[in-house]
Design an enzyme around this catalytic site. Sequence first.
Site, PDB file in Angstrom:
ATOM      1  N   CYS A   2      -2.042   5.431   0.923  1.00  0.00           N
ATOM      2  CA  CYS A   2      -2.470   5.518   2.325  1.00  0.00           C
ATOM      3  C   CYS A   2      -3.580   6.560   2.406  1.00  0.00           C
ATOM      4  CB  CYS A   2      -1.382   5.927   3.315  1.00  0.00           C
ATOM      5  SG  CYS A   2      -0.108   4.665   3.530  1.00  0.00           S
ATOM      6  N   ASN A 102       0.346  10.364   5.299  1.00  0.00           N
ATOM      7  CA  ASN A 102       0.265   9.849   3.933  1.00  0.00           C
ATOM      8  C   ASN A 102       1.354  10.534   3.137  1.00  0.00           C
ATOM      9  OD1 ASN A 102      -0.557   8.836   1.420  1.00  0.00           O
ATOM     10  ND2 ASN A 102      -1.957  10.552   1.098  1.00  0.00           N
ATOM     11  N   GLY A 103       2.209   9.752   2.508  1.00  0.00           N
ATOM     12  CA  GLY A 103       3.287  10.332   1.716  1.00  0.00           C
ATOM     13  C   GLY A 103       4.567   9.575   1.912  1.00  0.00           C
ATOM     14  N   TYR A 245      -5.475   7.458 -11.117  1.00  0.00           N
ATOM     15  CA  TYR A 245      -5.734   6.135 -10.551  1.00  0.00           C
ATOM     16  C   TYR A 245      -6.115   6.091  -9.074  1.00  0.00           C
ATOM     17  CZ  TYR A 245      -4.818   1.350  -9.001  1.00  0.00           C
ATOM     18  OH  TYR A 245      -4.932   0.107  -8.427  1.00  0.00           O
TER      19      TYR A 245
END
Length: 470
Positions: A2, A102-103, A245
Amino acid sequence: MCGIAGITDTPNVSVSLYWALYALQHRGQESAGIFTYDGKSVQKHKGYGLVSEVFNGPILESLAGKTGIGHVRYPTTGGSKPENIQPFHFMFRGHVLSLVHNGNLVNTNELRYEYEGRGHIFSTTSDTEVIAAILANEIIHDHTPDEAVSYCMRMIRGSYAVIFMLDGILYAFRDPLGIKPLCLGKIENGGFILASESVALDSVGAIFVRDVVPGESVRLEDGTVYSRKMMKAKSCAHCVFEYIYFARADSIIDGVSVYDVRRRTGELLAKQAPAKADLISPVPDSGTAAATGYSRESRIPFREALIKNRYTGRTFIMPSQEKREIAVRMKLNPVRGHIKDKSVVLVDDSIVRGTTSKKILSLVREFGAKEIHLRIASPQIIAPCYLGTDFPTRSELIASMKPVAEVEKEIQATSLAHISLEGLIEAIGIPREDLCLGCLTGKYPVAIDGEEEEKRGITMVDSYSRPSKV
Ligand code: SF4
């Protein structure tokens, strides 16, 4: 995964948020949303699709205001449901709260249960709504937003970078271990931007100011950054997969260039696992920087064996295996003239289930490669991630079930080698104790039921810093 962004004091903020999210698109392609505050109320638009599909000129024009937040989503907790698309929005006792996260929290169920017991009704299955519920509950009970954030951070456990807009004022906070990234930039016109990665700052011409410090909460108001350290830990736990990544190679995360990390992993791989070959090729794009490092160190020419169709999504973050496999064929096509009768070193960032690697190797073989040496710029992923990455269970992780020699056989590589854990840590250049290595070691920086914890000594702190003008 995200991507999140928040911008203050910027005319046509929706357009700046659009570009910020556009730069963060690699972090989530399922849905996107932008909410802005026009001085009276919150203007909202969100939906399934890429940023460029969800928004157009008239929609951005309708999102009036100088302050706003945005989100691109990759589904983790809560699954792929329309009500889980962020930002979230709540109204209570005359307040308006919009929020992006985000998380992944690891104690969502307990907290939901507790707040349901107090009469709170949830309308989504997302952990983000739990964060909003805690904040709102504190504010309803006459606590200041700072106090609400402090209490919220005390209650939630896991990884989180959160940006929220309360009555038009922008706030953000980051988990005490800094698992997920969040940085702060200054826009030329006087506004500020908060975003998951520095590339979002670049996209709106902002100057990088600093990372939001793990455990810190910030409020951006009247051209000032008000900072408060809410929690501290003996060491951090930055997610190594941001470097391997997730993040864009041109981002700088917690002071470290992602591109440089990837290039160094390639150099170290060439030392640790040399191969006799005619060419070094990346699996584009996340293997590209590592392949340049491998080529430089080995002095074997860099030549692309595979060309990527730029108009397909990232295969790993596609929600189902079937979609991922079709996507590989659509996404990559070999360059026959580069690989026919050649020994090729293919450099990729990671192996998760092994199915994508198998498909890629079979493609390269089909186009005439004599030998394929697969080099992986991360150690074996042996355990799931509970902190925001959709790695599967141990039984689906190929390295959890099989040793390297068996994986090599299964994917039909001439040889297969991963960078060592020590090599990866050296390439990142951040001390081991400040990294999360959970999926590589099976030891996690937060308490997770049934898993081994590497304690980080998290404590609450209670000191306000002086408001700082930037
Ligand atoms: S477990 Fe792995 S993917 Fe998850 S946060 Fe830790 S390093 Fe990142």
